[in-house]
Design an enzyme around this catalytic site. Structure first.
Site, PDB file in Angstrom:
ATOM      1  N   HIS A  86       0.939  -1.168   0.190  1.00 37.84           N
ATOM      2  CA  HIS A  86       0.251  -0.309   0.077  1.00 37.84           C
ATOM      3  C   HIS A  86       0.840   1.291  -0.141  1.00 37.84           C
ATOM      4  CE1 HIS A  86      -3.050  -2.630   1.130  1.00 37.84           C
ATOM      5  NE2 HIS A  86      -3.858  -1.603   0.890  1.00 37.84           N
ATOM      6  N   GLY A  87       2.078   0.617   0.152  1.00 35.18           N
ATOM      7  CA  GLY A  87       3.290   2.220   0.120  1.00 35.18           C
ATOM      8  C   GLY A  87       3.170   3.287  -1.035  1.00 35.18           C
TER       9      GLY A  87
END
Length: 169
Positions: A86-87
Site C-alpha cells: 500500500h506504500g
C-alpha cells in the site's frame, strides 16, 4: 537505517494475510517496533533512500506535511524511493507518480492511475528512482536492490566517499 513515524517510540503494526472464505485480506495485530525519530525531526540529507512500507501506515502518513517534505526531497534529488504493498498511496497522494510506472497491492491500481501513473501487476517495477512491489511476498525482489541503488546514486552525485566505499564484512 532509521525507522521514522509520526512520533518516536513504540509503534504497533498489523499483519495482512489471506484466508480461505474471505474476499479480501484479514488484518491481525503484528509486532511492536521502535521508531527512532518523528517525521518532523527527520533530516532527509542524512539518508540515501527511503522505503514506505505497506499495510495501514500509508493511509495515515500520506497527509503528514513532514512526510511530504521528506518524499519530495528524495524525488527532487533522484534518490531511491521504495514502496511496498500500500506504500504507493503516499507517492500517489503527493503527485509523485505522474508519468511513472508502479506496482502495488492490485486493488490500488485505480489510485495509481488517477495519480497519473501506470499500474503494472508485477512483483517489482523500477521507474527511474522508484522501486515498487505488490506486497510482502515480493519484498525479496525489491529490498536487495535499494541499498545498491542508493550508493550508486550518491557516488554519481558526490563522487567517491570513504564511508560508502568502506567494504562491509
Amino acid at each position: 537505517m532509521d525507522v521514522a513515524a509520526p512520533a518516536a517510540g513504540s509503534c504497533g503494526s498489523w499483519c495482512s494475510d489471506f484466508e480461505d472464505g474471505w474476499d479480501t485480506y484479514v488484518e491481525r495485530p503484528g509486532r511492536n517496533l521502535m521508531s527512532d525519530l518523528a517525521f518532523g525531526r527527520r533530516r532527509p540529507l542524512r539518508y540515501a533512500g527511503v522505503v514506505i512500507p505497506g499495510g495501514r501506515a500509508p493511509e495515515v502518513i500520506r497527509t503528514d506535511p513532514d512526510v511530504a517534505r521528506i518524499m519530495r526531497h528524495f524525488d527532487e534529488h533522484d534518490l531511491p524511493i521504495g514502496t511496498l504493498c500500500h506504500g504507493p498511496q503516499v507517492t500517489a497522494a503527493l503527485g509523485l507518480l505522474e508519468g511513472r510506472r508502479s506496482t502495488a497491492f492490485p486493488p490500488l491500481a485505480p489510485d495509481i492511475e488517477q495519480a497519473g501513473g501506470t499500474f503494472e501487476d508485477a512483483p517489482c517495477v523500477v521507474d527511474r528512482n522508484m522501486v515498487s512491489s505488490r506486497g510482502w511476498g515480493d519484498t525479496g525482489r525489491v529490498l536487495p536492490g535499494l541499498p545498491g541503488r542508493a550508493v550508486r546514486r550518491l557516488r554519481a552525485v558526490s563522487g567517491p566517499d570513504p564511508l560508502l566505499d568502506y567494504p562491509l564484512g
